[in-house]
Write a protein that holds these residues in place. Structure first.
Motif, PDB file in Angstrom:
ATOM      1  N   ASP A 160       0.871  -1.091   0.362  1.00 42.46           N
ATOM      2  CA  ASP A 160      -0.214  -0.324  -0.057  1.00 42.46           C
ATOM      3  C   ASP A 160       1.245   1.020  -0.090  1.00 42.46           C
ATOM      4  N   ALA A 161       1.996   1.777   0.992  1.00 38.33           N
ATOM      5  CA  ALA A 161       2.860   2.680   1.261  1.00 38.33           C
ATOM      6  C   ALA A 161       3.360   2.807  -0.345  1.00 38.33           C
ATOM      7  N   HIS A 162       3.572   2.207  -0.912  1.00 40.73           N
ATOM      8  CA  HIS A 162       4.380   1.381  -2.155  1.00 40.73           C
ATOM      9  C   HIS A 162       3.669   1.980  -3.111  1.00 40.73           C
ATOM     10  N   ALA A 163       1.790   1.725  -3.454  1.00 41.16           N
ATOM     11  CA  ALA A 163       1.285   2.066  -4.512  1.00 41.16           C
ATOM     12  C   ALA A 163       0.573   3.441  -4.325  1.00 41.16           C
ATOM     13  N   VAL A 164       0.889   4.095  -3.185  1.00 44.19           N
ATOM     14  CA  VAL A 164       0.804   5.585  -2.542  1.00 44.19           C
ATOM     15  C   VAL A 164       2.279   6.364  -3.744  1.00 44.19           C
ATOM     16  N   VAL A 165       3.252   6.189  -2.841  1.00 40.24           N
ATOM     17  CA  VAL A 165       4.351   6.712  -3.514  1.00 40.24           C
ATOM     18  C   VAL A 165       4.544   6.723  -5.261  1.00 40.24           C
ATOM     19  N   ALA A 166       3.682   5.906  -5.786  1.00 42.08           N
ATOM     20  CA  ALA A 166       3.666   5.464  -7.301  1.00 42.08           C
ATOM     21  C   ALA A 166       2.491   6.458  -7.673  1.00 42.08           C
ATOM     22  N   GLU A 167       1.520   6.719  -6.493  1.00 39.84           N
ATOM     23  CA  GLU A 167       0.225   7.564  -6.946  1.00 39.84           C
ATOM     24  C   GLU A 167       0.894   9.628  -7.427  1.00 39.84           C
ATOM     25  N   VAL A 168       1.640   9.577  -5.933  1.00 38.88           N
ATOM     26  CA  VAL A 168       2.182  10.264  -5.752  1.00 38.88           C
ATOM     27  C   VAL A 168       3.083  11.516  -6.932  1.00 38.88           C
ATOM     28  N   GLY A 169       3.508  10.115  -7.047  1.00 39.44           N
ATOM     29  CA  GLY A 169       4.730  10.833  -8.185  1.00 39.44           C
ATOM     30  C   GLY A 169       5.594  11.689  -8.018  1.00 39.44           C
ATOM     31  N   ALA A 170       6.008  11.779  -6.594  1.00 40.44           N
ATOM     32  CA  ALA A 170       7.483  12.563  -6.746  1.00 40.44           C
ATOM     33  C   ALA A 170       8.359  11.551  -5.685  1.00 40.44           C
ATOM     34  N   PRO A 171       9.633  12.313  -6.811  1.00 43.71           N
ATOM     35  CA  PRO A 171      11.485  12.153  -6.681  1.00 43.71           C
ATOM     36  C   PRO A 171      11.466  11.829  -5.591  1.00 43.71           C
ATOM     37  N   ASN A 172      11.154  13.084  -4.151  1.00 44.66           N
ATOM     38  CA  ASN A 172      11.194  12.783  -3.065  1.00 44.66           C
ATOM     39  C   ASN A 172      10.093  12.195  -1.713  1.00 44.66           C
ATOM     40  N   LEU A 173       9.340  11.257  -2.419  1.00 40.50           N
ATOM     41  CA  LEU A 173       8.641  10.712  -1.260  1.00 40.50           C
ATOM     42  C   LEU A 173       9.038   9.162  -1.374  1.00 40.50           C
ATOM     43  N   LYS A 174       9.223   8.876  -0.667  1.00 42.80           N
ATOM     44  CA  LYS A 174      10.109   7.700  -0.132  1.00 42.80           C
ATOM     45  C   LYS A 174       8.962   6.872   0.944  1.00 42.80           C
ATOM     46  N   VAL A 175       9.735   5.768   0.930  1.00 41.11           N
ATOM     47  CA  VAL A 175       9.160   4.661   2.195  1.00 41.11           C
ATOM     48  C   VAL A 175       9.957   4.172   3.187  1.00 41.11           C
ATOM     49  N   GLN A 176       9.526   4.709   4.824  1.00 38.86           N
ATOM     50  CA  GLN A 176      10.149   3.935   5.799  1.00 38.86           C
ATOM     51  C   GLN A 176      10.467   2.662   6.052  1.00 38.86           C
ATOM     52  N   MET A 177      10.628   2.151   5.883  1.00 44.57           N
ATOM     53  CA  MET A 177      10.337   0.556   5.860  1.00 44.57           C
ATOM     54  C   MET A 177      11.068   0.130   7.481  1.00 44.57           C
ATOM     55  N   ASP A 178       9.617  -0.189   8.498  1.00 44.29           N
ATOM     56  CA  ASP A 178      10.376  -0.658   9.223  1.00 44.29           C
ATOM     57  C   ASP A 178      10.499  -2.026   9.875  1.00 44.29           C
ATOM     58  N   LEU A 179      11.547  -3.272   9.717  1.00 41.55           N
ATOM     59  CA  LEU A 179      11.522  -4.265   9.486  1.00 41.55           C
ATOM     60  C   LEU A 179      10.141  -4.912  11.404  1.00 41.55           C
ATOM     61  N   TYR A 180      10.035  -3.940  11.980  1.00 46.16           N
ATOM     62  CA  TYR A 180       9.434  -4.717  13.251  1.00 46.16           C
ATOM     63  C   TYR A 180       7.902  -4.558  12.526  1.00 46.16           C
ATOM     64  N   HIS A 181       7.333  -3.148  12.400  1.00 46.33           N
ATOM     65  CA  HIS A 181       5.830  -3.610  11.553  1.00 46.33           C
ATOM     66  C   HIS A 181       5.904  -4.131  10.628  1.00 46.33           C
ATOM     67  N   ALA A 182       6.849  -5.030   9.539  1.00 43.90           N
ATOM     68  CA  ALA A 182       6.552  -4.972   8.842  1.00 43.90           C
ATOM     69  C   ALA A 182       6.736  -6.566   8.820  1.00 43.90           C
ATOM     70  N   GLN A 183       7.361  -6.971   9.832  1.00 45.41           N
ATOM     71  CA  GLN A 183       7.453  -8.494  10.318  1.00 45.41           C
ATOM     72  C   GLN A 183       5.621  -8.980  10.880  1.00 45.41           C
ATOM     73  N   ILE A 184       5.240  -8.520  11.974  1.00 41.52           N
ATOM     74  CA  ILE A 184       3.526  -8.165  12.315  1.00 41.52           C
ATOM     75  C   ILE A 184       3.433  -8.332  11.632  1.00 41.52           C
ATOM     76  N   THR A 185       3.242  -7.892  10.859  1.00 34.50           N
ATOM     77  CA  THR A 185       2.379  -7.134   9.784  1.00 34.50           C
ATOM     78  C   THR A 185       2.318  -8.455   8.628  1.00 34.50           C
ATOM     79  N   GLU A 186       3.569  -8.862   7.759  1.00 32.38           N
ATOM     80  CA  GLU A 186       2.973  -9.355   6.772  1.00 32.38           C
ATOM     81  C   GLU A 186       4.196 -10.567   6.979  1.00 32.38           C
ATOM     82  N   GLY A 187       5.771 -10.216   7.278  1.00 23.90           N
ATOM     83  CA  GLY A 187       6.645 -11.255   7.446  1.00 23.90           C
ATOM     84  C   GLY A 187       7.763 -11.759   6.171  1.00 23.90           C
TER      85      GLY A 187
END
Length: 267
Positions: A160-187
């Motif tokens: 979802d975060a990467h889809a938002v980045v793509a939709e906004v289309g700004a080169p200085n919009l990035k994803v902050q990838m917190d591995l703690y949150h990612a493991q709990i949600t997705e693994g």
């Protein structure tokens, strides 16, 4: 070799906030992040950074009323003017602290508001934030946060975060990838690291042990494996240490739980 930033909102709580900079530097950190700088004058924070020889690598934009439970306002219709004011304030601090990244929290989804409306507001606000940040050479970051720790948070998945980045289309919009949150949600962290870092859209990483959010050598994640993977694929950004020390709480301070860090300190 991975580069680690001490999160001063979670680490070194045995010290007053302004004394945490020197404590982190003493333990070998060369960079710091934290939630919010706004309780302190920017010049005072800049002085602490300079005195400790530290880089400021990340902080958050104003989140609304944090004490009343708000966790960002970027997705909230009707709060656009307040959001824009917060971005102006955050970017002024970013310039004073020479900080290249500002994290914008999405916010909690209010009951009864269609998700499509929240997303449209979120995208429009991020377009504004990214445009303003680009004027001063700052990246805007968005972070998926797990629903266990923050129920109702608007953004919780990497895709979802990467889809938002793509939709906004700004080169200085990035994803902050917190591995703690990612493991709990997705693994499946190694595969997600390979997938998403290849896009160039990941602007910062964070870590903590899962499930208790303690030191990264506690819990179910094999962090040394992931650190080697990051080296192998050429990640040269910062990794924020955003965890609640357990060993330090028992043994007398954050420093007591930093054995995991020793192999990675720059000599």
């Amino acid at each position: 070799m991975p580069r680690f930033a001490a999160n001063l909102s979670m680490l070194y709580n045995e010290h007053d906030f302004l004394d945490r900079f020197a404590a982190a530097a003493k333990d070998g950190f060369t960079a710091v992040e934290y939630l919010f700088p706004y309780a302190y004058a920017a010049d005072e924070l800049a002085a602490r950074l300079k005195a400790a020889g530290l880089q400021q690598v990340l902080f958050n934009a104003p989140p609304g009323d944090w004490d009343k439970g708000e966790r960002g306002i970027a997705c909230l219709p009707g709060r656009e003017a307040e959001f824009a004011e917060g971005i102006t304030k955050a970017l002024a601090y970013a310039q004073a602290l020479q900080c290249p990244r500002v994290h914008v929290m999405a916010g909690l989804a209010p009951a009864g508001v269609p998700r499509e409306q929240l997303r449209a507001t979120y995208v429009a606000n991020l377009q504004h934030a990214a445009a303003e940040a680009a004027k001063v050479g700052v990246n805007i970051l968005i972070e998926p946060i797990n629903q266990r720790d923050m129920p109702g948070f608007f953004l919780s998945r990497q895709d979802d975060a990467h889809a938002v980045v793509a939709e906004v289309g700004a080169p200085n919009l990035k994803v902050q990838m917190d591995l703690y949150h990612a493991q709990i949600t997705e693994g499946d962290l190694a595969m997600k690291i390979r997938k998403y870092l290849a896009t160039g859209q990941v602007g910062h990483l964070q870590i903590a042990g899962v499930p208790e959010r303690h030191e990264p050598d506690l819990g179910e994640i094999n962090h040394p494996y992931l650190f080697k993977l990051l080296d192998d694929i050429g990640y040269d950004g910062w990794i924020g240490c955003e965890y609640r020390p357990q060993r330090g709480a028992v043994a007398g301070g954050t420093s007591q739980g930093l054995g995991w860090l020793a192999p990675y300190l720059q000599r």
